[in-house]
Design a protein around this motif. Structure first.
Motif, short mmCIF file in Angstrom:
data_model
loop_
_atom_site.label_atom_id
_atom_site.label_comp_id
_atom_site.label_asym_id
_atom_site.label_seq_id
_atom_site.Cartn_x
_atom_site.Cartn_y
_atom_site.Cartn_z
N ARG A 116 0.85 -1.20 0.00
CA ARG A 116 0.00 0.00 0.00
C ARG A 116 0.88 1.25 0.00
O ARG A 116 2.05 1.19 0.42
N PRO A 117 0.36 2.38 -0.46
CA PRO A 117 1.12 3.63 -0.36
C PRO A 117 1.45 3.91 1.11
O PRO A 117 0.69 3.55 2.02
N TYR A 118 2.56 4.59 1.35
CA TYR A 118 3.05 4.76 2.71
C TYR A 118 2.04 5.46 3.60
O TYR A 118 1.88 5.10 4.78
N HIS A 119 1.30 6.43 3.06
CA HIS A 119 0.36 7.16 3.90
C HIS A 119 -0.85 6.31 4.29
O HIS A 119 -1.65 6.71 5.13
N GLU A 120 -0.96 5.11 3.71
CA GLU A 120 -2.06 4.21 4.05
C GLU A 120 -1.66 3.19 5.13
O GLU A 120 -2.50 2.43 5.60
N TYR A 121 -0.38 3.16 5.51
CA TYR A 121 0.08 2.25 6.57
C TYR A 121 -0.28 2.81 7.94
O TYR A 121 -0.16 4.01 8.19
N VAL A 167 7.57 0.70 -5.30
CA VAL A 167 6.32 1.34 -4.89
C VAL A 167 5.56 0.48 -3.89
O VAL A 167 5.71 -0.75 -3.84
N ASN A 168 4.77 1.14 -3.06
CA ASN A 168 3.77 0.51 -2.19
C ASN A 168 4.36 -0.41 -1.11
O ASN A 168 3.66 -1.30 -0.62
N ARG A 169 5.60 -0.19 -0.73
CA ARG A 169 6.19 -0.98 0.36
C ARG A 169 7.37 -0.25 1.00
O ARG A 169 8.46 -0.80 1.16
N VAL A 170 7.14 0.99 1.37
CA VAL A 170 8.19 1.82 1.95
C VAL A 170 8.80 1.21 3.22
O VAL A 170 10.02 1.17 3.37
N TRP A 226 -3.20 -2.29 -5.39
CA TRP A 226 -1.89 -1.85 -4.89
C TRP A 226 -0.84 -2.94 -5.11
O TRP A 226 0.29 -2.64 -5.47
N GLN A 229 0.26 -3.14 -8.70
CA GLN A 229 1.20 -2.06 -9.06
C GLN A 229 2.64 -2.48 -8.75
O GLN A 229 3.57 -2.11 -9.47
#
Length: 277
Positions: A116-121, A167-170, A226, A229
């Motif tokens: 997921r995008p970092y702001h969604e964690y 992407v999607n796993r910061v 996600w 992607q």
């Protein structure tokens, strides 16, 4: 993406018989994926192996590996939670008890839990990702080092990832960046003691369906998007235009773990079909 379920049953296409003969090799995350493929190759090449995983399936995996050992060497299973130092120390102690020393440590534990995008964690998810993909390697290195330093010899191979740029796993990327930093810094400290520290950085890899879930399987349509992607970016970044196989990951790990790589330390080798991360 997944490969045939029976991939672990196939003999690796290239083997170096006897390469690990007389060697005590501790392999973590050995129930499935790259860790399982590495364990299979090391056993077939004559190593006395200790396999570690937090899943109780590790006992049956050890039996499967013993069955393919050319010398019928008994594989030692250890069930332990390597997200704790106590678990790592128990694994190291078991290997030392069974084999008297640890010549090689291969750290395979890790893997993205959520996509997921970092702001969604959530904060809890970020901490869980770091515990999963950084701490087992940190703890295992600390657990085996005293014995290696005392003997004046040893090799540690860490499994990192080219997803330090992905992407999607910061949180996962940050954890694997930590593994890279650990590898280069510890290599400098350990070299005067005769200990090498190296790493591979796998890219996208085909594997059988997981025997044990990481716990973050995509369930909603948004989560599936996600994750897709990640797959799309991986393929686009890979010069060879495909995912690798478990054998293609295990082979360079075993090379770095062997005396063939005796003049290599502190390096992180991308094994990602041209994707440099």
């Amino acid at each position: 993406m997944s490969a045939p379920v029976g991939e672990h049953d196939a003999v690796p296409p290239v083997l170096s018989p006897g390469r690990f003969a007389g060697r005590s090799v501790l392999i973590t995350g050995a129930v499935q994926g790259i860790g399982r493929a590495v364990a299979d190759r090391v056993v077939r090449e004559g190593g006395a192996v200790t396999v570690v995983d937090r899943a109780d399936l590790i006992a049956s995996v050890a039996d499967e590996l013993t069955a393919v050992s050319p010398e019928s060497i008994r594989v030692t299973p250890v069930e332990a939670d390597l997200e704790t130092f106590g678990g790592a120390r128990a694994a190291a102690d078991a290997a030392l008890t069974a084999h008297g020393r640890i010549d090689v440590l291969i750290n395979n534990v890790g893997g993205t839990i959520w996509a997921r995008p970092y702001h969604e964690y959530s904060a809890d998810q970020i901490e869980a990702e770091v515990r999963r993909s950084l701490f087992p390697t940190l703890w295992m290195c600390r657990a085996v080092l005293p014995a290696m330093v005392d003997r004046g010899a040893g090799t540690i191979v860490n499994v990192s990832s080219v997803a330090t740029r992905g992407v999607n796993r910061v949180p996962y990327a940050a954890s694997k960046g930590g593994v890279n930093g650990l590898t280069s810094a510890l290599a400098l400290e350990a070299a005067p003691h005769g200990v090498r520290v190296v790493a591979t950085a796998p890219g996208g890899t085909l594997a059988p369906q997981r025997r044990v879930s990481r716990g973050g399987d995509a369930r909603t349509e948004q989560e599936k998007t996600w994750y897709s992607q990640i797959v799309d970016q991986t393929v686009e970044s890979t010069a060879l235009g495909r995912y690798g196989t478990l054998h293609e990951q295990a082979s360079p790990i075993c090379f770095l773990a062997s005396d063939e790589a005796s003049y290599i330390t502190g390096s992180v080798l991308p094994v990602a079909g041209g994707d440099q991360g």
